[in-house]
Design an enzyme around this catalytic site. Structure first.
Site, PDB file in Angstrom:
ATOM      1  CD  GLU A 213      -3.001  -1.102   2.259  1.00 15.48           C
ATOM      2  OE1 GLU A 213      -2.975  -0.178   3.079  1.00 15.48           O
ATOM      3  OE2 GLU A 213      -3.897  -1.960   2.238  1.00 15.48           O
TER       4      GLU A 213
ATOM      5  CD  GLU B 116      -3.241  -5.906   4.206  1.00 20.37           C
ATOM      6  OE1 GLU B 116      -4.172  -5.147   4.569  1.00 20.37           O
ATOM      7  OE2 GLU B 116      -2.053  -5.621   4.356  1.00 20.37           O
TER       8      GLU B 116
HETATM    9  C1  BGP Z   1      -4.497  -2.051   5.507  1.00 22.67           C
HETATM   10  C2  BGP Z   1      -3.112  -2.289   6.022  1.00 22.67           C
HETATM   11  C3  BGP Z   1      -3.042  -3.292   7.117  1.00 22.67           C
HETATM   12  C4  BGP Z   1      -4.175  -3.175   8.114  1.00 22.67           C
HETATM   13  C5  BGP Z   1      -5.515  -3.086   7.393  1.00 22.67           C
HETATM   14  C6  BGP Z   1      -6.715  -2.949   8.284  1.00 22.67           C
HETATM   15  O1  BGP Z   1      -4.570  -0.801   4.921  1.00 22.67           O
HETATM   16  O2  BGP Z   1      -2.241  -2.725   4.994  1.00 22.67           O
HETATM   17  O3  BGP Z   1      -1.787  -3.225   7.682  1.00 22.67           O
HETATM   18  O4  BGP Z   1      -3.915  -2.205   9.035  1.00 22.67           O
HETATM   19  O5  BGP Z   1      -5.493  -2.031   6.473  1.00 22.67           O
HETATM   20  O6  BGP Z   1      -6.962  -1.621   8.608  1.00 22.67           O
HETATM   21  P1  BGP Z   1      -6.937  -1.060  10.082  1.00 22.67           P
HETATM   22  O7  BGP Z   1      -5.805  -1.715  10.742  1.00 22.67           O
HETATM   23  O8  BGP Z   1      -6.740   0.397   9.933  1.00 22.67           O
HETATM   24  O9  BGP Z   1      -8.258  -1.391  10.672  1.00 22.67           O
END
Ligand code: BGP
Length: 472
Positions: free
Chosen positions: A168, A367
């Site tokens: 990302e 993810e």
């Molecule tokens: C994505 C990231 C992850 C994780 C996920 C969930 O953007 O790559 O590392 O954090 O989001 O989001 P959050 O943790 O903000 O709830």
């Protein structure tokens, strides 16, 4: 109905180094950017908790990795921490102690029957390079990143066969420099788009280095492109709004990664708004010649847009939302804890788009996951979290993905975020994502959640049973 993935499709999981590990191996003065965000703005992190201890995975990985295997994880995407692995950022000298830690980590994955997949950055830009050079605003930092990447290729290339340059790459420049949501909370579009461009260049240059070193394996990048859905695709205003949103939040990274060039709409608007970076002929050629072998797509929610109806204040700094409004669709399904829409059908649409518009490149859902608050309340009498909602969430996403694969999309994996509960940026331990629980009331004790058993059964059979999905 029985959903079945073809042979070669792998179930896996991910976790961001800094969100899980804790800062144990860190050397004095070697902080990373998320650490800095917490140091400067910790009061706004949930309960003030930051990444210092996280899930203590750095010290407990030998306990955790067998649990990952029990949860069915066959491929695991983790990341090196640039600030740990490299001692002197200017000379890219490897810190032998930390390099050995990652050797042991990779060996432990392999010994447990899990294929290691390595990502080079999950936002861990060294704080020192941020302070000294303004991070990726500097082309010098791009060069330093590439030298770091080369050291990683040389060290782990014999064991790791799938590599990703970034996770990302849009997030830090977007949220910290453009939207003003995360520290340092700025609205500096020129700087933000320059950072983004330099991360695009860093990707191409690292890919070039990978190939020049004749690495045995494949390399790509992990993006979180927004899947843009117009309110009414037949309305010209909504369609144009979607085209611009798509250029900024999908095309700006996916196009250079796969096609080796930026979307024209993106460059035209940046130029018109006085935010275009210097895109030299030489850089255009580097992008063209060094596209990815494999693309990781992180998907959580769609981006719904409509024609711009709210007034634009052109006296302030440019923002892409000058060209569209977000559309709050009535009746959409929500994950109330994270405030994100649940719309699994996008995985089908993304798969078809990659097939039809991006040469059907090899891709992975790198993810996807569901963060839920107060999961303790779902514990059964044995203290095990009965997360049926997570099973349903994953199953529905996998169902749509399997349709895409059936219709010829070249997707070879689904990696859940996350293997284990971990520390989110700003939200810290508020929402839990893991197949493995981290009980913060009981000394970070680990327990498999119910979803882990279900996930294992999917991994073992490459199939699962779920209702027939439709898009209602
Ligand atoms: C994505 C990231 C992850 C994780 C996920 C969930 O953007 O790559 O590392 O954090 O989001 O989001 P959050 O943790 O903000 O709830």
């Amino acid at each position: 109905m029985l959903y079945r993935f073809p042979q070669g499709f792998k179930i896996g999981a991910t976790g961001a180094g800094w969100q899980m590990e804790g800062e144990f191996g860190k050397k004095e003065g070697h902080e990373h950017f998320p650490h800095l965000m917490h140091e400067m703005d910790g009061a706004n992190w949930f309960q003030g908790v930051g990444p210092e201890v996280a899930s203590d995975h750095y010290r407990r990985f030998r306990e955790d990795i067998p649990l990952f295997r029990q949860a069915g994880i066959l491929q695991y995407r983790f990341n090196l921490d640039w600030t740990r692995f490299i001692d002197d950022f200017e000379k890219a000298t490897v810190n032998e102690e930390e390099a050995r830690h990652y050797d042991e980590y990779i060996d432990c994955l392999i010994e447990n029957g899990i294929e290691p997949v390595l990502c080079l950055e999950h936002w861990e830009l060294p704080a020192e390079l941020f302070k000294k050079y303004d991070g990726y605003a500097s082309r010098h930092v791009v060069d330093l990143y590439v030298e770091y990447a080369k050291q990683a290729f040389r060290r782990y290339g014999n064991k790791v066969k799938t590599w990703f340059c970034f996770n990302e790459p849009i997030v830090i420049p977007q949220l910290c420099l453009l939207d003003g949501s995360w520290w340092p909370k700025l609205h500096e579009p020129k700087r933000a788009f320059l950072w983004m461009h330099h991360k695009v260049m860093a990707t191409a240059l690292a890919i070039r280095a990978f190939r020049e070193l004749h690495m045995d394996g494949r390399i790509g990048t992990i993006l979180n492109p927004s899947y843009v859905v117009p309110r009414d695709p037949d309305d010209p205003g909504d369609a144009r709004a979607a085209q611009v949103a798509d250029a900024f939040y999908w095309g700006s990274f996916v196009d250079p990664a796969v096609k080796g060039e930026y979307p024209a709409v993106y460059l035209d608007i940046l130029e018109k708004e006085g935010c275009l970076f210097d895109l030299t002929e030489e850089d255009r050629a580097i992008l063209k010649e060094n596209t990815v072998d494999v693309l990781g797509i992180n998907y959580y929610q769609p981006m719904r847009v409509k024609v711009k109806e709210t007034p634009v204040d052109r006296s302030g700094p440019f923002h892409p939302s000058w060209y569209f409004d977000n559309y709050d669709m009535p009746g959409k399904r929500m994950n109330p804890f994270r405030g994100w829409e649940i719309y699994p059908r996008s995985l089908y649409d993304i798969g078809m788009r990659i097939k039809n518009e991006y040469g059907n490149i090899d891709w992975i859902v790198s993810e996807s996951g569901m963060g839920v608050q107060n999961e303790q309340k779902y514990k059964d009498e044995n203290g095990r979290i009965q997360d049926d909602y997570r099973i349903e969430f994953i199953a529905e996403h996998l169902a749509w993905l399997s349709k895409a694969v059936e219709d010829g999309s070249n997707c070879h994996g689904y990696w859940l975020f996350a293997s284990i509960d971990n520390c989110s940026p700003y939200n810290a331990f508020k929402n839990r994502y893991g197949l493995v629980e981290v009980d913060r009331e009981q000394g970070l004790k680990r327990r498999l959640k119910k979803s882990a058993d279900w996930y294992r059964s999917v991994a073992e059979t490459n199939s699962f049973t779920f209702k027939e999905v439709d898009d209602k």
